[in-house]
Design an enzyme around this catalytic site. Structure first.
Site, PDB file in Angstrom:
ATOM      1  N   LYS A 183       1.177  -1.002  -0.038  1.00  0.00           N
ATOM      2  CA  LYS A 183      -0.217   0.020  -0.094  1.00  0.00           C
ATOM      3  C   LYS A 183       0.913   1.219  -0.189  1.00  0.00           C
ATOM      4  O   LYS A 183       2.107   1.115  -0.251  1.00  0.00           O
ATOM      5  CB  LYS A 183      -1.276  -0.271   1.024  1.00  0.00           C
ATOM      6  CG  LYS A 183      -0.738   0.416   2.367  1.00  0.00           C
ATOM      7  CD  LYS A 183       0.199   1.677   2.777  1.00  0.00           C
ATOM      8  CE  LYS A 183      -0.878   2.289   2.896  1.00  0.00           C
ATOM      9  NZ  LYS A 183       0.118   3.744   2.825  1.00  0.00           N
ATOM     10  N   THR A 194       9.060   0.064   1.577  1.00  0.00           N
ATOM     11  CA  THR A 194       7.774   1.157   1.404  1.00  0.00           C
ATOM     12  C   THR A 194       7.096   1.180   2.395  1.00  0.00           C
ATOM     13  O   THR A 194       7.242   1.076   3.593  1.00  0.00           O
ATOM     14  CB  THR A 194       7.066   1.235   0.001  1.00  0.00           C
ATOM     15  OG1 THR A 194       6.003   1.190  -0.379  1.00  0.00           O
ATOM     16  CG2 THR A 194       6.533  -0.796   0.271  1.00  0.00           C
ATOM     17  N   GLU A 281      -0.391   9.980  -5.619  1.00  0.00           N
ATOM     18  CA  GLU A 281      -1.737  10.787  -5.355  1.00  0.00           C
ATOM     19  C   GLU A 281      -1.445  11.728  -6.578  1.00  0.00           C
ATOM     20  O   GLU A 281      -0.659  12.471  -6.859  1.00  0.00           O
ATOM     21  CB  GLU A 281      -1.373  11.534  -4.002  1.00  0.00           C
ATOM     22  CG  GLU A 281      -1.041  10.490  -2.853  1.00  0.00           C
ATOM     23  CD  GLU A 281      -0.590  11.160  -1.309  1.00  0.00           C
ATOM     24  OE1 GLU A 281      -1.675  10.257  -0.277  1.00  0.00           O
ATOM     25  OE2 GLU A 281      -0.249  12.227  -1.085  1.00  0.00           O
ATOM     26  N   ASN A 410      -3.231  16.727  -0.806  1.00  0.00           N
ATOM     27  CA  ASN A 410      -3.150  16.228  -0.061  1.00  0.00           C
ATOM     28  C   ASN A 410      -3.434  17.681   1.060  1.00  0.00           C
ATOM     29  O   ASN A 410      -3.041  17.563   2.208  1.00  0.00           O
ATOM     30  CB  ASN A 410      -1.552  16.609   0.276  1.00  0.00           C
ATOM     31  CG  ASN A 410      -1.245  15.111   0.228  1.00  0.00           C
ATOM     32  OD1 ASN A 410      -0.919  14.269   0.999  1.00  0.00           O
ATOM     33  ND2 ASN A 410      -0.215  14.530  -1.405  1.00  0.00           N
TER      34      ASN A 410
END
Lengths: 415, 415
Positions: A183, A194, A281, A410
Site C-alpha cells: 500500500k 516502502t 497521489e 494532500n
C-alpha cells in the site's frame, strides 16, 4: 485513477501454504472500512524485513526491529488510519498492547507478533479498538487467494486501488509460490523499504539468505520509487518464507535456486513498487528514469532522484510540455545531494526521452525538434534515459507527475 | 498575489551615485514587455558576485565568472525570456556577442561587461535581438530612483511583483546608499545566490572585503530561501560598490564601518530574498522556519530545508490544516540529506508553531490542542521554531506553501 494499473483478480494470486490472512472493520479512524488485518504464519516460518530510515520512525517500526531480533514470528497485525508515529512513549505502549492482544488470541508470546501501522502521524493509536477487532480478524483467517485479495484492500489509505502481485517458480522439483501486497500513494520515497509491503513464499530458505534477499529485492523495487520525495515514518517491507513447499532448503547465495527465488521475489516486489507509483497521489503519468554511465550506482540514483523530486519537472510532465531544460537543471542540481557529482562534465551528458535524443554537448541535440519532444511527452507511460558518460554503473528510478490532484489530496487528507 | 509584499514606490529607493540603469522591450521571447536592462557603472566601481552551484550552470554565469576574474567591470546586461542555459557552445557565443555589443556602445572591452539571463532553459538566446535593443537601453540610462524602479520591473519573469529594497547608513560622516533589485518566483532554492539579485552601494570598500561581504550577505538572505527546492541554472547575485560617496575606504573586516555597511547590505538582501518567497509561485503563506540547538549551522539548515521542501508540509500549510506530524516526518528525513543528523535523538526535539508548543518527547506535547494548531496555521505569516537540543548553532529558512496555483503556473509556464 492509477496509471495503467488494476488490481489483479483474486484468481491470479497464488496462495502460500503456511500463511493465513483475515481482516475486519475495527473503526480505528473512520467507520465502515476494513482497517485491521491479521496475518498468521505457520510454525517454522522465517521472516526478514527492512524499515524506514526516518529518524522519527514509528513505534511499530521500533517494535518490529526488536521482535525480529528475538524469537520466531507467528503473526503480523496491520492497521490503517493511524500511523502511530510521532506518538512518543504512549505510542510504544499502544503497539505493545496490540502485540499482546494478538499473542493471547493465537497462543504465542507478544514478541512473536509484528505490528504495522499506516495513516495520520502524531495522533494516538486506539489500541483498545485493535484489541476488539482482532478476534474478528482471527475468525476470518483463510489461506486462499481471496484472503490475499481482501488483505490488499484492507491495508489501503489514500490508495485508489489495492496492490497485489504473484509469481510461481519451480525450484528443486517443487512449485514455489511468491505472493505479495503493498500500500502507499503519498509520502513515498522509501529508503530501505516502502510504506507497507508484505511478500510471502512457501520456499524453504536459510535465514541469512532470506535477510540478504529482502535487501536485494527492496533495492531493485521499493528503493527505486518516489512519488513526492517524502520518506514515510512507517516504511516497512517484510519477506516471509514458510518452507511449506518442501524444497531442499536454499542455503547458497551462488546457487541457481537462490537466483530463481530472487528473480521471482524481485519481480513481485517491483510490480508492487511500480503499482504504488502508478497509484501515486494525483498521478497521471508513470515515468521511468534510467541513468547509465555513472561511476557508481549511488550517483546514478542521485541523478534519478534529483529529476524525480523536481516539482518543475513533474509539473511539466503533467502538462505534457516538453520544457526539457528543467530536466537538465535537475541533473545539474544532483551534485548538491551527492558530492561525487561535483565534477560532472555536463557537456558529456546525454538525455533521451523515449527514442528521441534531446540533449548533448551541454545543449539541445542538433537533431532535436520540439515536435518530437511533445510527442514523447504525450503518453501516460514515459521512459527517460540519461548517460552520464563517466563510468559503467546504472540505476533506475520510477516516479509520477505532479498534478492539481496531488495538492487537492494532500490539502484535504485529514478532513 | 504575493504574501504581504508590495513593490516599494520609486521615491522609497535611494539612487546610488555611479550607477545608471536603462531598459527596453527587445522582443526576446514575447512582444510588449520590457525584457532587456543595461546597468552602467562609473569607472573605479568595484563588484563581487556569487553564482549558482548547478552543474548545468548557464552560459552567462560562466562568462560572468571569467570576466570578474579579469578587468574592471563597467556594465551589466540582463535579459529575461531565455535563460541561455543548457545551450552548449552556441550559448557561450551568444553571451559573448552580447558583451561585445554592449562594449562597443559604451567604449569598453567585452570582458568589462557581465551578462545575466533568466527564462526558459535549453532554448537559444537571440543575441541579435539583444544587440538591437542595447542602444535603446543606452538612450534610456538614468541614475534616479525611477530608473531602479523600472529595472526591477524589466527583470521579472513569472514574478507577479517587482522586487526592490533600499537603505541609507552613515559611515565616516558620509551618507551611504544601498539599493538592490531581484527577481525570482520559481526554481528557487539558491545555493550561493538567487535567481538574479543586484545590489549597489556608493560606499568605498576594498575589493577583498567586498568579496567577503557578498558572501556574508548571500548566506543571510538568498541562501535562506526556497520556493520549490529547485536550484536554478542562472542564480547570480552581485554587489556593486561605486565608491562615489567619498567615505574613507573600508578595509578592515573588524571595523565598525564594515559592520554598518554589512548590516545595510544584508538588510537589503534579506528584504529582496524574502520578497522572492512572498512572491513564490502560487504562494498564499510566508513561513519562517527557525532551527536552533544544532551542532552546527549546516545541520540546522538541513532540517530547515527538509521541512521547506516537503510537498506534504507545504500542502498542509496551503490547507491551513494542522497535520503537524508531517513536520516531524520531514525533520526525521533530514538525516538522509545530512549525515551528521544520523544520531538525532527525536525524543529531545521540540517544535513550536508561533507560541504554541506542538511536539516534545517524540510525540504531541501534553499541552497541545488541535484548536491551537488550527489557530496558528490560519495566518498568511507563520513562524515555526524547532529546537534540536544538541548544540548551540541555529539557522533560518524562509519558504512558502504549495498550492494549486504552483501546479497551474508551472504546467502553463511556456504556453
Amino acid at each position: 485513477m492509477p496509471v495503467n494499473y488494476a488490481t489483479p483478480p483474486a484468481d491470479r494470486l497464488h496462495p502460500v501454504a503456511g500463511v493465513r490472512l483475515g481482516c475486519t472493520e475495527a473503526g480505528i479512524r473512520k467507520a465502515n472500512r476494513r482497517d485491521l488485518t491479521l496475518i498468521e504464519l505457520a510454525p517454522g516460518s522465517r521472516i526478514a524485513g527492512v524499515f524506514t530510515q526516518n529518524r522519527f520512525c514509528a513505534a511499530p517500526v521500533r517494535i518490529c526491529k526488536q521482535h525480529l531480533a528475538g524469537g520466531e514470528i507467528r503473526a503480523l497485525v496491520i492497521n490503517t488510519g493511524i500511523a502511530n508515529a510521532g506518538t512518543g512513549e504512549p505510542g510504544i505502549q499502544a503497539a505493545h498492547a496490540t502485540c499482546e492482544a494478538a499473542a493471547q488470541l493465537l497462543g504465542c508470546a507478544a514478541n512473536q507478533v509484528l505490528p504495522f501501522s499506516t495513516g495520520v502521524i502524531m495522533e494516538p493509536l486506539p489500541a483498545e479498538r485493535l484489541a476488539a477487532g482482532l478476534p474478528k480478524c482471527q475468525a476470518a483467517l483463510r489461506g486462499d487467494a481471496q484472503a490475499w485479495h481482501d488483505a490488499a484492500h484492507a491495508i489501503m489509505t489514500t490508495d485508489t486501488v489495492a496492490k497485489a502481485a504473484s509469481r510461481q517458480v519451480a525450484i528443486g522439483g517443487k512449485t514455489i509460490n511468491v505472493t505479495g501486497i503493498s500500500k502507499g500513494a503519498g509520502m513515498i520515497k522509501p529508503n530501505m523499504a516502502t510504506m507497507l509491503g508484505f511478500i510471502a513464499s512457501d520456499a524453504a530458505i536459510a535465514q541469512p539468505l532470506l535477510e540478504r534477499l529482502v535487501k536485494e529485492a527492496a533495492d531493485a523495487s521499493f528503493n527505486c520509487i518516489s512519488v513526492d520525495g517524502d520518506t514515510s515514518t512507517n516504511d516497512s517491507f517484510v519477506l516471509i518464507a514458510t518452507g511449506a513447499a518442501g524444497n531442499a532448503e536454499i542455503a547458497d547465495a551462488g546457487s541457481a535456486d537462490y537466483a530463481a527465488l530472487r528473480d521471482a521475489v524481485t519481480a513481485v516486489a517491483a510490480e508492487l513498487a511500480q503499482a504504488i507509483v502508478r497509484d501515486g497521489e494525483g498521478a497521471t503519468k508513470f515515468i521511468e528514469i534510467a541513468v547509465a554511465g555513472g561511476r557508481d550506482h549511488a550517483e546514478c540514483k542521485a541523478v534519478g532522484y534529483a529529476i524525480a523530486h523536481s516539482p518543475l519537472v513533474k509539473t511539466a510532465f503533467f502538462a505534457s510540455d516538453p520544457n526539457l531544460g528543467r530536466i537538465l537543471a535537475a541533473i545539474g542540481n544532483a551534485a548538491q545531494a551527492h558530492a561525487t557529482l561535483g565534477d560532472l562534465d555536463v557537456t558529456k551528458v546525454k538525455l533521451w526521452l523515449g527514442e528521441t535524443l534531446v540533449a548533448e554537448n551541454g545543449g539541445p541535440a542538433a537533431s532535436y525538434r520540439e515536435a518530437d519532444g511533445a510527442r514523447e511527452m504525450a503518453p501516460a507511460e514515459i521512459v527517460m534515459r540519461i548517460d552520464l558518460a563517466r563510468g559503467q554503473a546504472q540505476a533506475k528510478v520510477w516516479t509520477c507527475d505532479f498534478s492539481y490532484d496531488y495538492v487537492k489530496i494532500n490539502a484535504d487528507y485529514r478532513s
